[in-house]
Design an enzyme around this catalytic site. Structure first.
Site, PDB file in Angstrom:
ATOM      1  N   ASP A  11      -4.842 -36.123  50.233  1.00 15.16           N
ATOM      2  CA  ASP A  11      -5.485 -37.070  49.312  1.00 15.16           C
ATOM      3  C   ASP A  11      -4.420 -38.287  49.090  1.00 15.16           C
ATOM      4  O   ASP A  11      -3.566 -37.956  48.448  1.00 15.16           O
ATOM      5  CB  ASP A  11      -5.866 -36.189  48.287  1.00 15.16           C
ATOM      6  CG  ASP A  11      -6.970 -37.096  47.322  1.00 15.16           C
ATOM      7  OD1 ASP A  11      -7.264 -38.378  47.718  1.00 15.16           O
ATOM      8  OD2 ASP A  11      -7.201 -36.668  46.121  1.00 15.16           O
ATOM      9  N   ASP A 105      -9.456 -42.233  51.799  1.00 13.60           N
ATOM     10  CA  ASP A 105      -8.310 -41.793  51.553  1.00 13.60           C
ATOM     11  C   ASP A 105      -7.993 -40.131  51.236  1.00 13.60           C
ATOM     12  O   ASP A 105      -7.012 -39.849  50.753  1.00 13.60           O
ATOM     13  CB  ASP A 105      -8.096 -42.155  49.932  1.00 13.60           C
ATOM     14  CG  ASP A 105      -9.056 -41.922  49.010  1.00 13.60           C
ATOM     15  OD1 ASP A 105     -10.242 -41.429  49.577  1.00 13.60           O
ATOM     16  OD2 ASP A 105      -8.832 -42.021  47.855  1.00 13.60           O
ATOM     17  N   GLU A 106      -8.886 -39.561  52.065  1.00 13.13           N
ATOM     18  CA  GLU A 106      -8.656 -37.971  52.077  1.00 13.13           C
ATOM     19  C   GLU A 106      -9.450 -37.364  53.403  1.00 13.13           C
ATOM     20  O   GLU A 106     -10.292 -37.960  53.667  1.00 13.13           O
ATOM     21  CB  GLU A 106      -9.418 -37.300  50.728  1.00 13.13           C
ATOM     22  CG  GLU A 106     -10.898 -37.481  50.703  1.00 13.13           C
ATOM     23  CD  GLU A 106     -11.588 -36.770  49.413  1.00 13.13           C
ATOM     24  OE1 GLU A 106     -10.788 -35.666  49.087  1.00 13.13           O
ATOM     25  OE2 GLU A 106     -12.142 -37.255  48.575  1.00 13.13           O
TER      26      GLU A 106
END
Length: 451
Positions: A11, A105-106
């Site tokens: 993350d 983003d993850e």
């Protein structure tokens, strides 16, 4: 269940805000908030410096400004975020061929797909640290938090425990003990309503949940939900990491500059949204059975109503008819600030609606003109990239009253000077986003934080 912690969850820390701080040296170490910058805006991401003041994602920008008035409030630059995400995902795929992106983003990573076996906690710690170093280099200095465990559930929870820039590895065989002291809301699917029902039964932590047998859980929260919670409470999660995630829903939503109480206007807007959803379904060669209407009220409370059809459809008339009915059943007293229409339970085939022909009047959807929004007609927004022949590249600090203020700096320069220009100054131009390809497609308006 796996016998070693071979699932990673990565993350990126405060991703949008971190990219802005990377590219704007004067903002490093200072509160930064990315999202809608107008009166009706919503926070997309807040830097950790801003979070200390209570600013968080999905908060109204107005409330964020009251909590942290000295923060920099910036509009998003999706082209840069996409490019940075692509560089980071490439580092993940260099580690394993099996990567499951969840968003920009993850992502989950399956180390077993790389042929790695006999992984100890120390091995996974070292792998995670090497990956974080590679991400930092590829992204120009961004940090990531990594969780590792024997399942996606454990890895996801672990990645939240040592933010920012941390690594948490949960040894195999300790999963239930790891979860036990946590609040029951850490389990996916336990929202406020379920948590309240469990609390009435004396269940507040995962340890409490672990003490209930499956039959008792089913009595408390229902059949399907109870069985799932019983398994997750003891970390019985065998979901695989999958590289291609299927689309789960197609939706459109909009936030209005003023709260709308006119039911006929809302119905017309819902009709227009239903047609846009149907167009997307048809373009993707998908259909869906469940139609959902989402409303966010003047006080920021959010409600959803859904209806499931007998068979999947991509017909705009069917979606619109159901959406209008759901909206009619919704309480709009006090006004609605956001309206959304979506279709889920997707399939790749269509079942004709027997009632469609009789209801079709052949009319095109009504063209709806929404209430005017107060916008800066210059087109400049805070955070936007600009360029000047004398000062070079910079970004917009703010604009209004016929002027635009710019700080001239980039990721590779020290904090730069601030200059103010007339908005129609021919020397000042909106720049192509730094780091974006010329052929990058523009971001879909419906995915942008509301202005």
């Amino acid at each position: 269940m796996r016998g070693e912690p071979s699932v990673l969850h990565v993350d990126l820390d405060a991703f949008f805000a971190a990219v802005e701080q990377r590219d704007k040296p004067s903002l490093r170490g200072k509160p930064v908030v990315v999202g809608g910058v107008g009166l009706r805006g919503v926070v997309s991401t807040a830097s950790y410096e801003a979070r200390k003041y209570g600013v968080r994602s999905a908060m109204s920008t107005a409330e964020a400004r009251s909590r942290c008035p000295h923060a920099a409030y910036l509009g998003p630059r999706f082209e840069v975020y996409r490019r940075t995400s692509q560089a980071v995902m490439a580092e993940m795929r260099a580690l394993s061929p099996l990567v499951e992106p969840l968003s920009l983003d993850e992502a989950f990573i399956d180390l077993a797909a790389s042929g790695l076996t006999g992984l100890t906690v120390d091995d996974v710690q070292a792998i995670a640290q090497d990956l974080k170093d590679a991400i930092r280099k590829a992204s120009g200095g961004l940090t990531a938090s990594v969780g590792a465990g024997t399942s996606k559930l454990i890895a996801k929870i672990a990645s939240d425990l040592d933010k920012p820039d941390g690594v948490v590895v949960v040894p195999a065989g300790t999963e239930a003990e790891f979860l036990a002291p946590m609040q029951v809301t850490v389990i996916p699917g336990v929202g406020p309503a379920t948590a309240q029902r469990l609390s009435m039964a004396g269940v507040r932590t995962v340890a409490d949940l672990q003490q209930l047998d499956e039959d008792e859980l089913i009595r408390q929260v229902g059949s399907a939900h109870g069985s799932s919670l019983h398994r997750l409470a003891i970390a019985a999660d065998d979901r695989p990491v999958v590289s291609d995630r299927e689309t789960k829903s197609v939706s459109v939503e909009d936030t209005f500059e003023t709260d709308i109480v006119d039911r006929s206007l809302l119905s017309a807007i819902a009709d227009r949204m239903a047609h846009r959803v149907a167009e997307r379904l048809q373009k993707a060669q998908l259909s869906g059975r469940t139609v959902t209407v989402k409303t966010r009220m003047h006080d920021f409370t959010t409600h959803t109503r859904s209806s499931t059809l007998a068979g999947p459809t991509d017909d705009a008339r069917v979606v619109a008819r159901v959406a209008r009915r759901l909206l009619e059943e919704s309480d709009i007293s006090g006004g609605i600030r956001l309206l959304g229409v979506g279709v889920s339970s997707l399939a790749d085939w269509i079942q004709d609606d027997l009632f469609t022909d009789s209801e079709d009047d052949g009319k095109a959807p009504e063209v709806v003109v929404l209430p005017d929004r107060a916008r800066d007609l210059s087109g400049y927004y805070p955070g936007q990239d600009v360029v000047h022949p004398d000062y070079g590249r910079g970004w917009v600090w703010g604009s209004g009253l016929g002027r635009v203020t710019v700080r001239f700096e980039t990721a590779d320069t020290p904090p730069g000077p601030v200059r103010t220009f007339a908005v129609d100054d021919p020397a000042l131009a909106k720049a192509a986003t730094i780091g974006a390809d010329e052929d990058d497609e523009p971001e879909d308006d419906d995915n942008r934080p509301n202005e």
